[in-house]
Write a protein that holds these residues in place. Structure first.
Motif, PDB file in Angstrom:
ATOM      1  N   VAL A  22      40.951 -16.142  -9.324  1.00 16.28           N
ATOM      2  CA  VAL A  22      39.634 -16.664  -9.724  1.00 16.28           C
ATOM      3  C   VAL A  22      39.267 -16.131 -11.111  1.00 16.28           C
ATOM      4  O   VAL A  22      39.811 -15.119 -11.560  1.00 16.28           O
ATOM      5  CB  VAL A  22      38.521 -16.252  -8.722  1.00 16.28           C
ATOM      6  CG1 VAL A  22      38.863 -16.721  -7.319  1.00 16.28           C
ATOM      7  CG2 VAL A  22      38.286 -14.725  -8.740  1.00 16.28           C
ATOM      8  N   GLY A  23      38.346 -16.798 -11.766  1.00 15.88           N
ATOM      9  CA  GLY A  23      37.834 -16.307 -13.046  1.00 15.88           C
ATOM     10  C   GLY A  23      36.966 -15.079 -12.829  1.00 15.88           C
ATOM     11  O   GLY A  23      36.322 -14.943 -11.775  1.00 15.88           O
ATOM     12  N   LEU A  51      33.192 -12.590 -10.155  1.00 17.71           N
ATOM     13  CA  LEU A  51      33.261 -11.240  -9.577  1.00 17.71           C
ATOM     14  C   LEU A  51      32.085 -10.399 -10.082  1.00 17.71           C
ATOM     15  O   LEU A  51      31.624 -10.582 -11.212  1.00 17.71           O
ATOM     16  CB  LEU A  51      34.572 -10.561  -9.975  1.00 17.71           C
ATOM     17  CG  LEU A  51      35.853 -11.275  -9.552  1.00 17.71           C
ATOM     18  CD1 LEU A  51      37.072 -10.589 -10.169  1.00 17.71           C
ATOM     19  CD2 LEU A  51      35.984 -11.312  -8.024  1.00 17.71           C
ATOM     20  N   SER A  52      31.654  -9.472  -9.263  1.00 15.87           N
ATOM     21  CA  SER A  52      30.595  -8.542  -9.686  1.00 15.87           C
ATOM     22  C   SER A  52      30.810  -7.199  -8.998  1.00 15.87           C
ATOM     23  O   SER A  52      31.642  -7.058  -8.109  1.00 15.87           O
ATOM     24  CB  SER A  52      29.203  -9.111  -9.340  1.00 15.87           C
ATOM     25  OG  SER A  52      29.117  -9.386  -7.956  1.00 15.87           O
ATOM     26  N   ARG A  53      30.045  -6.205  -9.455  1.00 17.22           N
ATOM     27  CA  ARG A  53      29.978  -4.860  -8.842  1.00 17.22           C
ATOM     28  C   ARG A  53      31.290  -4.092  -8.840  1.00 17.22           C
ATOM     29  O   ARG A  53      31.620  -3.394  -7.882  1.00 17.22           O
ATOM     30  CB  ARG A  53      29.392  -4.952  -7.426  1.00 17.22           C
ATOM     31  CG  ARG A  53      27.998  -5.548  -7.443  1.00 17.22           C
ATOM     32  CD  ARG A  53      27.306  -5.347  -6.122  1.00 17.22           C
ATOM     33  NE  ARG A  53      25.938  -5.872  -6.212  1.00 17.22           N
ATOM     34  CZ  ARG A  53      25.052  -5.827  -5.227  1.00 17.22           C
ATOM     35  NH1 ARG A  53      25.378  -5.264  -4.082  1.00 17.22           N
ATOM     36  NH2 ARG A  53      23.853  -6.321  -5.392  1.00 17.22           N
ATOM     37  N   MET A  54      32.039  -4.218  -9.940  1.00 16.04           N
ATOM     38  CA  MET A  54      33.205  -3.342 -10.150  1.00 16.04           C
ATOM     39  C   MET A  54      32.676  -1.975 -10.602  1.00 16.04           C
ATOM     40  O   MET A  54      31.626  -1.873 -11.245  1.00 16.04           O
ATOM     41  CB  MET A  54      34.111  -3.968 -11.219  1.00 16.04           C
ATOM     42  CG  MET A  54      35.287  -3.123 -11.619  1.00 16.04           C
ATOM     43  SD  MET A  54      36.385  -2.780 -10.221  1.00 16.04           S
ATOM     44  CE  MET A  54      37.087  -1.221 -10.724  1.00 16.04           C
ATOM     45  N   THR A  55      33.403  -0.907 -10.291  1.00 12.91           N
ATOM     46  CA  THR A  55      33.012   0.443 -10.732  1.00 12.91           C
ATOM     47  C   THR A  55      34.221   1.199 -11.259  1.00 12.91           C
ATOM     48  O   THR A  55      35.290   1.174 -10.636  1.00 12.91           O
ATOM     49  CB  THR A  55      32.432   1.253  -9.552  1.00 12.91           C
ATOM     50  OG1 THR A  55      31.335   0.546  -8.984  1.00 12.91           O
ATOM     51  CG2 THR A  55      31.947   2.622 -10.018  1.00 12.91           C
ATOM     52  N   GLY A  86      40.643 -10.536 -10.792  1.00 13.18           N
ATOM     53  CA  GLY A  86      40.603 -11.994 -10.929  1.00 13.18           C
ATOM     54  C   GLY A  86      41.992 -12.596 -10.764  1.00 13.18           C
ATOM     55  O   GLY A  86      42.172 -13.615 -10.080  1.00 13.18           O
ATOM     56  N   ALA A  87      42.994 -11.939 -11.363  1.00 10.35           N
ATOM     57  CA  ALA A  87      44.368 -12.436 -11.253  1.00 10.35           C
ATOM     58  C   ALA A  87      44.861 -12.347  -9.808  1.00 10.35           C
ATOM     59  O   ALA A  87      45.505 -13.261  -9.292  1.00 10.35           O
ATOM     60  CB  ALA A  87      45.283 -11.636 -12.187  1.00 10.35           C
ATOM     61  N   LEU A  97      32.838 -11.356  -4.528  1.00 10.87           N
ATOM     62  CA  LEU A  97      33.313 -12.637  -5.070  1.00 10.87           C
ATOM     63  C   LEU A  97      32.275 -13.682  -4.680  1.00 10.87           C
ATOM     64  O   LEU A  97      32.015 -13.862  -3.475  1.00 10.87           O
ATOM     65  CB  LEU A  97      34.688 -12.979  -4.470  1.00 10.87           C
ATOM     66  CG  LEU A  97      35.196 -14.416  -4.709  1.00 10.87           C
ATOM     67  CD1 LEU A  97      35.364 -14.707  -6.194  1.00 10.87           C
ATOM     68  CD2 LEU A  97      36.513 -14.655  -3.972  1.00 10.87           C
ATOM     69  N   ASP A  98      31.693 -14.339  -5.663  1.00 11.72           N
ATOM     70  CA  ASP A  98      30.591 -15.285  -5.412  1.00 11.72           C
ATOM     71  C   ASP A  98      29.517 -14.645  -4.518  1.00 11.72           C
ATOM     72  O   ASP A  98      28.963 -15.298  -3.629  1.00 11.72           O
ATOM     73  CB  ASP A  98      31.121 -16.572  -4.756  1.00 11.72           C
ATOM     74  CG  ASP A  98      32.080 -17.320  -5.676  1.00 11.72           C
ATOM     75  OD1 ASP A  98      31.955 -17.182  -6.917  1.00 11.72           O
ATOM     76  OD2 ASP A  98      32.962 -18.023  -5.156  1.00 11.72           O
ATOM     77  N   GLY A  99      29.274 -13.337  -4.727  1.00 14.50           N
ATOM     78  CA  GLY A  99      28.209 -12.647  -4.002  1.00 14.50           C
ATOM     79  C   GLY A  99      28.592 -12.159  -2.618  1.00 14.50           C
ATOM     80  O   GLY A  99      27.763 -11.568  -1.923  1.00 14.50           O
TER      81      GLY A  99
END
Ligand code: NDP
Length: 324
Positions: free
Chosen positions: A172-173, A177-181, A167-168, A199-201
């Motif tokens: 972005v906040g 974000l999604s799908r970190m592993t 995010g930093a 990021l935003d899909g």
């Protein structure tokens, strides 16, 4: 009125326990259902745990039905539906790894047995105390009547730290974000892998040199950086990650997203069966499911193999001591 849910927290008088218990009692972990808290401590810390229990009472949480303090695992896990195993034997100066594993086996073996004998049939276990993955393996091995997949270990703090760094980097906040592993062991060999992050899909794609040279080391050494900065360990963020882990386990992961959870391997991604290793996972209906079919870069594959080798060595060391 919904029946109260019983939650047991070990190491309740410690730093993480102090940050964790108030959030469980507020409803942050399980949502809007009444909670009965059972706190387990070693005898010399029972007084401090009683003090925390007094503060919990004074916070007058509407969802908090009762708080009881124990120094006996059998009593502490009686009827429990959620066990958060936070208390562990810390590594002290000059301590060999085998001694650390043996000391923790002496804690997590009896706790696994007590969970087996006394907890609810629906019990779900999160191990936070380090070495968390192997402690979970030990506890599960002592609980033959509880399905092994109910024993999990926490890599959610590593996951959340990774999201914070991404995010930093992107400005972005983390909510976008999604799908970190995070793969492997919760140790310095952990493998934070942002290759599939959206990021935003939409796919982002990060420079592999930045991931290997800056991002992954920053995530893996964040605990030490926090100790340097605040003069104390990262207790509140660890507690927050424990809340996230159980919240998502019980109430489900976000649509289209996944999180990082250390689970007993069923052989996914060539991690030997039985090792408790971090995987990308979704949760629905109270069950974790490892995300399958992801492509691993050669660098991630090599790093995961090294982390898994460390997990296997920890398991073998505990076995050699006759504790598994
Ligand atoms: P903390 O509450 O700070 O930490 C507890 C455990 O969480 C440690 O094993 C620690 O590992 C681990 N941990 C995982 N992630 C993190 C993180 N991000 N930051 C910090 N720690 C992390 O320890 P305290 O010493 O304050 O408290 C431990 C309590 O446990 C004591 O009150 C002790 O009496 C109790 N205890 C209870 C037992 C029981 O209930 N049977 C058994 C043993 C101890 P690491 O050491 O690697 O930092």
């Amino acid at each position: 009125m919904t029946a109260a849910t019983t939650v047991t927290v070990t190491g309740a008088a410690g730093q993480i326990g102090y940050a964790l218990l108030f959030r469980i009692a507020s409803g942050a972990m399980l949502g809007d259902r009444p909670v009965r808290l059972r706190l387990l401590e070693i005898p010399q810390a029972v007084g401090a745990a009683e003090g925390t229990a007094m503060e919990l009472a004074d916070a007058a949480f509407p969802l908090l039905e009762s708080v009881d303090v124990f120094d006996d695992p059998s009593a502490a896990f009686d009827g429990t539906e959620f066990a958060l195993l936070v208390g562990a034997r810390p590594r002290t100066a000059g301590m060999e790894r085998g001694d650390l594993l043996a000391a923790n086996a002496g804690i997590f073996g009896p706790q696994g047995r007590a969970i087996n004998d006394r907890a609810s049939d629906a019990v779900r276990v999160l191990v936070v105390g380090n070495p968390a993955n192997t402690n979970a393996l030990i506890a599960a091995a002592h609980a033959p009547d509880v399905p092994a997949e109910r024993f999990t270990a926490m890599t959610r703090l590593d996951h959340n730290r990774a999201l914070a760094q991404l995010g930093a980097k992107l400005g972005v906040g983390v909510g976008r974000l999604s799908r970190m592993t995070v793969w492997g062991n919760h140790s310095s060999t952990q493998v934070p892998d942002p290759a599939h992050v959206l990021l935003d899909g939409e796919p982002v794609g990060f420079d592999p040199a930045w991931v290997a040279g800056e991002f992954a080391p920053t995530v893996a050494t964040r605990g030490a950086a926090i100790i340097d900065a605040r003069g104390a360990s990262s207790a509140a963020s660890a507690a927050s990650a424990a809340i996230d882990h159980l919240h998502d386990w019980v109430l489900g992961t976000r649509d289209g997203d996944w999180v990082s959870v250390a689970l007993p391997s069923r052989g996914e991604y060539d991690v030997p069966e039985g090792l408790v290793s971090s995987f990308p996972a979704t949760s629905a209906g109270g069950e974790w499911r490892v995300v399958d079919g992801l492509e691993l870069s050669p660098a991630v594959r090599t790093a995961l193999d090294a982390s898994v080798a460390e997990l296997a060595a920890e398991r073998d060391a505990v076995r050699a001591l006759g504790l598994l």
